[in-house]
Design an enzyme around this catalytic site. Sequence first.
Site, PDB file in Angstrom:
ATOM      1  NE  ARG A 118     -13.924  -0.102  32.063  1.00 29.33           N
ATOM      2  CZ  ARG A 118     -15.161   0.333  32.223  1.00 29.33           C
ATOM      3  NH1 ARG A 118     -15.976  -0.257  33.063  1.00 29.33           N
ATOM      4  NH2 ARG A 118     -15.564   1.381  31.544  1.00 29.33           N
ATOM      5  CE  LYS A 140       0.498 -15.316  22.088  1.00 33.65           C
ATOM      6  NZ  LYS A 140       1.813 -15.677  21.529  1.00 33.65           N
ATOM      7  CD  GLU A 182       1.308 -25.439  17.627  1.00 34.28           C
ATOM      8  OE1 GLU A 182       2.387 -25.170  18.194  1.00 34.28           O
ATOM      9  OE2 GLU A 182       0.700 -24.618  16.908  1.00 34.28           O
ATOM     10  CE  LYS A 224       1.384 -21.589  25.480  1.00 32.57           C
ATOM     11  NZ  LYS A 224       0.423 -21.469  24.403  1.00 32.57           N
ATOM     12  CD  GLU A 234       4.836 -13.826  22.493  1.00 36.12           C
ATOM     13  OE1 GLU A 234       3.887 -14.555  22.783  1.00 36.12           O
ATOM     14  OE2 GLU A 234       5.105 -13.465  21.356  1.00 36.12           O
ATOM     15  NE  ARG A 238       3.197 -16.875  26.272  1.00 34.22           N
ATOM     16  CZ  ARG A 238       2.062 -16.723  26.910  1.00 34.22           C
ATOM     17  NH1 ARG A 238       2.026 -16.079  28.045  1.00 34.22           N
ATOM     18  NH2 ARG A 238       0.949 -17.215  26.428  1.00 34.22           N
ATOM     19  CG  ASN A 242       6.137 -17.131  18.586  1.00 35.33           C
ATOM     20  OD1 ASN A 242       4.992 -17.547  18.537  1.00 35.33           O
ATOM     21  ND2 ASN A 242       6.493 -16.080  19.288  1.00 35.33           N
ATOM     22  CG  HIS A 245       4.206 -20.638  15.501  1.00 38.09           C
ATOM     23  ND1 HIS A 245       4.774 -21.852  15.832  1.00 38.09           N
ATOM     24  CD2 HIS A 245       2.907 -20.728  15.881  1.00 38.09           C
ATOM     25  CE1 HIS A 245       3.863 -22.621  16.388  1.00 38.09           C
ATOM     26  NE2 HIS A 245       2.720 -21.969  16.431  1.00 38.09           N
ATOM     27  CG  HIS A 249       1.732 -16.890  12.481  1.00 38.88           C
ATOM     28  ND1 HIS A 249       2.292 -16.311  13.591  1.00 38.88           N
ATOM     29  CD2 HIS A 249       0.896 -17.850  12.940  1.00 38.88           C
ATOM     30  CE1 HIS A 249       1.802 -16.896  14.683  1.00 38.88           C
ATOM     31  NE2 HIS A 249       0.959 -17.826  14.307  1.00 38.88           N
ATOM     32  CG  HIS A 262      -1.907 -22.768  13.889  1.00 39.68           C
ATOM     33  ND1 HIS A 262      -1.306 -21.555  13.671  1.00 39.68           N
ATOM     34  CD2 HIS A 262      -1.363 -23.276  15.024  1.00 39.68           C
ATOM     35  CE1 HIS A 262      -0.437 -21.331  14.641  1.00 39.68           C
ATOM     36  NE2 HIS A 262      -0.458 -22.360  15.472  1.00 39.68           N
TER      37      HIS A 262
HETATM   38  N1  LIG Z   1      -3.796 -18.700  22.404  1.00 38.11           N
HETATM   39  C1  LIG Z   1      -2.769 -19.426  22.071  1.00 38.11           C
HETATM   40  O1  LIG Z   1      -1.766 -19.442  22.778  1.00 38.11           O
HETATM   41  C2  LIG Z   1      -2.824 -20.240  20.813  1.00 38.11           C
HETATM   42  C3  LIG Z   1      -1.817 -21.170  20.558  1.00 38.11           C
HETATM   43  C4  LIG Z   1      -1.924 -21.945  19.401  1.00 38.11           C
HETATM   44  C5  LIG Z   1      -2.999 -21.780  18.545  1.00 38.11           C
HETATM   45  N2  LIG Z   1      -3.954 -20.859  18.817  1.00 38.11           N
HETATM   46  C6  LIG Z   1      -5.098 -20.664  17.928  1.00 38.11           C
HETATM   47  O2  LIG Z   1      -5.856 -21.874  17.900  1.00 38.11           O
HETATM   48  C7  LIG Z   1      -6.559 -21.952  16.668  1.00 38.11           C
HETATM   49  C8  LIG Z   1      -6.436 -23.333  16.100  1.00 38.11           C
HETATM   50  O3  LIG Z   1      -6.983 -24.253  17.022  1.00 38.11           O
HETATM   51  P1  LIG Z   1      -7.523 -25.693  16.581  1.00 38.11           P
HETATM   52  O4  LIG Z   1      -6.511 -26.362  15.747  1.00 38.11           O
HETATM   53  O5  LIG Z   1      -8.000 -26.336  17.809  1.00 38.11           O
HETATM   54  O6  LIG Z   1      -8.688 -25.357  15.551  1.00 38.11           O
HETATM   55  P2  LIG Z   1     -10.272 -25.211  15.708  1.00 38.11           P
HETATM   56  O7  LIG Z   1     -10.626 -24.578  16.978  1.00 38.11           O
HETATM   57  O8  LIG Z   1     -10.736 -24.601  14.451  1.00 38.11           O
HETATM   58  O9  LIG Z   1     -10.762 -26.739  15.755  1.00 38.11           O
HETATM   59  C9  LIG Z   1     -10.543 -27.562  14.650  1.00 38.11           C
HETATM   60  C10 LIG Z   1     -11.818 -28.286  14.198  1.00 38.11           C
HETATM   61  O10 LIG Z   1     -12.102 -29.359  15.088  1.00 38.11           O
HETATM   62  C11 LIG Z   1     -13.465 -29.286  15.532  1.00 38.11           C
HETATM   63  N3  LIG Z   1     -13.507 -29.906  16.843  1.00 38.11           N
HETATM   64  C12 LIG Z   1     -13.089 -29.394  18.026  1.00 38.11           C
HETATM   65  N4  LIG Z   1     -13.138 -30.334  18.980  1.00 38.11           N
HETATM   66  C13 LIG Z   1     -13.614 -31.455  18.414  1.00 38.11           C
HETATM   67  C14 LIG Z   1     -13.873 -32.761  18.896  1.00 38.11           C
HETATM   68  N5  LIG Z   1     -13.581 -33.121  20.146  1.00 38.11           N
HETATM   69  N6  LIG Z   1     -14.375 -33.680  18.032  1.00 38.11           N
HETATM   70  C15 LIG Z   1     -14.601 -33.346  16.734  1.00 38.11           C
HETATM   71  N7  LIG Z   1     -14.359 -32.131  16.212  1.00 38.11           N
HETATM   72  C16 LIG Z   1     -13.864 -31.210  17.055  1.00 38.11           C
HETATM   73  C17 LIG Z   1     -13.758 -27.814  15.474  1.00 38.11           C
HETATM   74  O11 LIG Z   1     -15.144 -27.583  15.429  1.00 38.11           O
HETATM   75  C18 LIG Z   1     -13.056 -27.400  14.184  1.00 38.11           C
HETATM   76  O12 LIG Z   1     -13.835 -27.723  13.075  1.00 38.11           O
HETATM   77  C19 LIG Z   1      -5.985 -20.866  15.781  1.00 38.11           C
HETATM   78  O13 LIG Z   1      -6.901 -19.816  15.723  1.00 38.11           O
HETATM   79  C20 LIG Z   1      -4.722 -20.425  16.506  1.00 38.11           C
HETATM   80  O14 LIG Z   1      -4.414 -19.078  16.276  1.00 38.11           O
HETATM   81  C21 LIG Z   1      -3.878 -20.090  19.920  1.00 38.11           C
HETATM   82 ZN   LIG Z   2       0.863 -22.689  17.065  1.00 34.79          ZN
END
Ligand SMILES: NC(=O)c1ccc[n+]([C@@H]2O[C@H](COP(=O)([O-])OP(=O)(O)OC[C@H]3O[C@@H](n4cnc5c(N)ncnc54)[C@H](O)[C@@H]3O)[C@@H](O)[C@H]2O)c1
Ligand SMILES: [Zn+2]
Length: 348
Positions: A118, A140, A182, A224, A234, A238, A242, A245, A249, A262
Amino acid sequence: MRISVRTTPHYPIFVDQWNLRRSLSVVKKNLREDRLFIITNTTVAKLYKAKLDPIFRKKIKTAWIVIPDGERYKNLKTCEKIWLKLAKLGANRSSCLLALGGGVVGDITGFVASTYMRGIRYFQMPTTLLAQVDASIGGKTGIDLSVGKNLVGTFHQPKAAFIHTDFLKTLPFKEFRHGLAEIVKYALMADQGLWKILKTNTNKILQRNTGIIKKIIHSCAHIKADIVALDEKEKNLRRILNLGHTLGHAIEQLGKYKTWKHGEAVAMGLVFAAELSHRLGISKKHLTPEIVRLLKAFHLPTAWPKYSQKKYRQALKIDKKANSFVFLKEIGDVIVKSVTTASIWNFL
Ligand SMILES: NC(=O)c1ccc[n+]([C@@H]2O[C@H](COP(=O)([O-])OP(=O)(O)OC[C@H]3O[C@@H](n4cnc5c(N)ncnc54)[C@H](O)[C@@H]3O)[C@@H](O)[C@H]2O)c1
Ligand SMILES: [Zn+2]
């Protein structure tokens, strides 16, 4: 550099090049037991586990849980594996997780932390540019379903986020540019000054100049953090985060999360938002060409893919925010308005 996120309770974000000792002291202060569960993926583990574990172990006992790499693993099955592993390792309500990785690891770790027993504590240590400016901030959490992204999730703030820019040194360029998408979003949404920095320092940014990258990350994290503090769950403000987005999406989903990442989808979504804002007379000036120029300089795609209207319509319906669209009034200023999905797909 320290930013305070004024949620309840407040928590800090630290932005620096590589101040692991300070980060670990903060972690240690927040621990209720002498052990930290580090959640990471295979790629990050290969690059950093051998280097980081001895440093961590000087202060804290560690247990590593390594998940497969990729958005397609951001699902319930992976969560179940982590929950089981935690249970087998004897994690309890006092235990604490640390998300070491990109947004996928961050979102899953947050979700697991908010649900295991929990809700337990966790920290964010983002290693991609996208996660450093966005995903690791704001609490989030989420996982994907086969019919749509981030459809299951929670709000669960971390105890702290540690943004170390040195992690970016090993990040492949194609991943680095997703973070840039972003960053362009933040500038368009809320910060004319940041927009100017991006335009005048394009080459330095592409060369990952530490000084400028730190400054940019700090600006984005600040924006942010301020927005999240005003609207933790949100409900209204907030939503401006988006920008780009809604279509982004839909594009990601239509490419089955394989064709488009993304950041790429967001880049196309930003162009779309600018163009729609122009055609509906919401933006004072036609901003699209300027935005396209910067996104192209960052090697990001700018023309949305030609899926059929029917497909776009279905994908937009699934997006939970499709009825509120973020329009661009001018660089650094946006407005959220309700739209019907019809008015969006008519335009596509
Ligand atoms: N929670 C939120 O507010 C929020 C906001 C934006 C995006 N997201 C989510 O984030 C995700 C995308 O994140 P992302 O772009 O970081 O993708 P990801 O986590 O898939 O990372 C991208 C790639 O980089 C590699 N990697 C990570 N760090 C590395 C490093 N230092 N050196 C070499 N390789 C490395 C990873 O293994 C992966 O292959 C999506 O799922 C999206 O929905 C969430
Ligand atoms: Zn995003």
